[in-house]
Write an enzyme that holds these catalytic residues in place. Structure first.
Site, PDB file in Angstrom:
ATOM      1  N   ASP A  40       1.018  -1.079  -0.092  1.00 32.94           N
ATOM      2  CA  ASP A  40       0.101   0.107  -0.267  1.00 32.94           C
ATOM      3  C   ASP A  40       0.896   1.145  -0.048  1.00 32.94           C
ATOM      4  O   ASP A  40       0.556   2.216  -0.804  1.00 32.94           O
ATOM      5  CB  ASP A  40      -0.895   0.146   1.041  1.00 32.94           C
ATOM      6  CG  ASP A  40      -0.445  -0.155   2.635  1.00 32.94           C
ATOM      7  OD1 ASP A  40       0.497  -0.209   2.616  1.00 32.94           O
ATOM      8  OD2 ASP A  40      -1.280  -0.188   3.578  1.00 32.94           O
ATOM      9  N   TYR A  51       9.068  -1.394  10.771  1.00 38.06           N
ATOM     10  CA  TYR A  51       8.244  -1.048   9.708  1.00 38.06           C
ATOM     11  C   TYR A  51       8.573   0.186   8.588  1.00 38.06           C
ATOM     12  O   TYR A  51       8.707   0.275   7.577  1.00 38.06           O
ATOM     13  CB  TYR A  51       6.496  -0.937  10.051  1.00 38.06           C
ATOM     14  CG  TYR A  51       5.605  -0.450   9.254  1.00 38.06           C
ATOM     15  CD1 TYR A  51       4.603  -1.400   8.754  1.00 38.06           C
ATOM     16  CD2 TYR A  51       5.221   0.681   8.580  1.00 38.06           C
ATOM     17  CE1 TYR A  51       3.737  -1.148   7.734  1.00 38.06           C
ATOM     18  CE2 TYR A  51       4.417   0.988   7.639  1.00 38.06           C
ATOM     19  CZ  TYR A  51       3.602   0.028   7.341  1.00 38.06           C
ATOM     20  OH  TYR A  51       2.657   0.219   6.504  1.00 38.06           O
ATOM     21  N   GLY A  63      -1.990  -7.941  14.389  1.00 39.95           N
ATOM     22  CA  GLY A  63      -1.998  -7.590  12.916  1.00 39.95           C
ATOM     23  C   GLY A  63      -3.143  -7.608  12.304  1.00 39.95           C
ATOM     24  O   GLY A  63      -3.498  -8.008  11.121  1.00 39.95           O
ATOM     25  N   ASP A  73      -5.635  -0.137   5.858  1.00 37.48           N
ATOM     26  CA  ASP A  73      -6.259  -0.716   7.248  1.00 37.48           C
ATOM     27  C   ASP A  73      -7.680   0.277   7.401  1.00 37.48           C
ATOM     28  O   ASP A  73      -8.524  -0.365   7.761  1.00 37.48           O
ATOM     29  CB  ASP A  73      -5.389  -0.580   8.384  1.00 37.48           C
ATOM     30  CG  ASP A  73      -4.034  -1.556   8.312  1.00 37.48           C
ATOM     31  OD1 ASP A  73      -4.239  -2.444   7.151  1.00 37.48           O
ATOM     32  OD2 ASP A  73      -3.205  -1.356   8.835  1.00 37.48           O
TER      33      ASP A  73
END
Ligand code: GLA
Length: 422
Positions: free
Chosen positions: A38, A224, A126, A174
């Site tokens: 993404d 991340y 997650g 998300d």
């Protein structure tokens, strides 16, 4: 709805001594494929879960946001004109972040609010408990104060909470999934154009199973951000190789041109187009990456190889889903997991144990880690007639292999965020 409306209303009354006027809900999500794509402007295919965050709320008159989180048995109270991060109440950051972004965006929250928050999205697994809180509180404010954001704007606001308020360079998947998903469907999202398609999940003889390694994600924030930086490094190398460092991207030359909306699916995912211009890994093909190999360090090369190939797998998986082809979809899940383990290095020993065991069990079409990784959950596509035995044996064998008791979540594909007067 996994939590009864009455439970949430009663919780609010118990905590604040009066009735709530609005209840909002927003689901967690499981990503079926399209991982770490993404923020590279690529493609994702998540579905919303029955696991959800619910918030009951009532307006106040003194410009404060008072909130109580049932899952943490903890309360916090912040002035609307001084919304900062609260080390003592980390869950409150998501509420404060949304309120701050709304205020900055010119939306008025005239008097503050009392909020009672409950839910069953596991935290740190997650499954996007944070996006679910963001999207639920946003819906609640929309209902309470009478404004409506369009879905793209809502998802971007949640992303800014993560990026600017919390310092995590996450993408938009998300929040989009939590806001926009449709019951019974997965959401195919082009994270550059935000064009989306709701794809029905209609495998004749298979269903999805979600299991938790019960190992909280380790160092997920910093690792991340490291991955985001590695992808940027790969883009810089690719642009340098092509003699056009930076410069505006040219979606017309993207390797996925014509495939985003589902047509031209037969061409495969590495079309030989001109990739001279690009701003994100979305803009480059595997052939271009191969050409740039000498200019990239090995880590950046492998990260880019994952992202570029994952975009191709996601488009292909979407086609397999439309066709109800479970073996084809499962094979792509396995390939995705392999790439995430070998090239992107975001799995963990426990996730690897979980997916390796799953693949050996009868009826398993495919198995992969889901979400940011570094711990958390895996998702499996399993023949319906084998699901019961599959689930029992996976939990047993996982515990034998790791000494950890895993968890199983049974969930269909649910709808995105909503609010109602109560
Ligand atoms: C986290 C982020 C998402 C996405 C996934 C990995 O869930 O919040 O934006 O990057 O990791 O696919």
């Amino acid at each position: 709805m996994s939590i009864a409306l009455e439970t949430v209303r009663a919780g609010f009354a118990r905590r604040f001594g009066g009735p709530a006027s609005i209840v909002a809900r927003a689901p967690g999500r499981v990503n079926l494929i399209g991982e770490h794509t993404d923020y590279n402007h690529g493609f994702v295919l998540p579905m919303a879960l029955d696991l959800e965050v619910m918030i009951a709320g009532q307006a106040r008159t003194d410009n404060r946001v008072r909130a109580f989180a049932e899952q943490f048995n903890d309360g916090a109270d912040l002035p609307l004109d001084g919304l900062t991060r609260e080390a003592a109440h980390p869950w409150m950051d998501y509420i404060a972040g949304v309120a701050q972004q709304l205020t900055q965006g010119g939306y008025r929250l005239p008097q503050g609010a009392d909020l009672y928050i409950t839910g069953d999205v596991p935290v740190g697994a997650g499954l996007s408990s944070s996006a679910a809180v963001e999207m639920a509180v946003l819906k609640l404010f929309e209902g309470l104060y009478g404004f409506t954001l369009d879905d793209g704007e809502a998802a971007r606001l949640g992303q800014r909470v993560e990026n600017e308020f919390l310092g995590i360079s996450s993408g938009i998947m998300d929040q989009f999934a939590s806001r926009c998903c449709r019951a019974g469907h997965a959401l195919f999202l082009d994270c550059r154009s935000l064009a989306l398609e709701h794809v029905a999940i209609n495998f004749a003889d298979a269903a999805l199973v979600i299991t938790d390694t019960c190992c909280a994600r380790r160092l997920s924030g910093s690792k991340y951000n490291e991955r985001v930086a590695e992808c940027e490094r790969a883009v810089a190398g690719l642009c340098e190789m092509l003699g056009k460092r930076g410069g505006g991207g040219d979606p017309q030359s993207a390797p996925w041109r014509g495939q985003e909306t589902g047509h031209n699916r037969e061409t495969g995912h590495n079309g030989e187009t001109d990739h001279n211009k690009g701003t994100h890994l979305r803009d480059f093909s595997l052939a271009a990456l191969e050409e740039a190999r000498d200019r990239l360090d090995t880590v950046a090369f492998r990260r880019a190889r994952h992202v570029i190939s994952e975009n191709g797998r996601t488009l292909e998986a979407c086609a397999r889903l439309r066709d109800g082809d479970a073996p084809g979809f499962g094979a792509l899940m396995n390939a995705s997991d392999h790439s995430l383990r070998e090239d992107y290095e975001v799995t963990s020993p426990e996730l690897d144990a979980m997916t390796a065991i799953a693949r050996l069990l009868p009826g398993c079409y495919g198995s992969r880690m889901t979400g940011a990784g570094f711990g958390g959950c895996a998702v499996h596509l399993v023949q319906t007639e084998h699901i019961k035995q599959f689930s029992i044996r996976l939990m047993e064998d996982y515990q034998l292999a790791t000494g950890i008791e895993g968890r199983l979540y049974s969930s269909g594909a649910s709808a995105g965020a909503e609010w109602a007067k109560v």
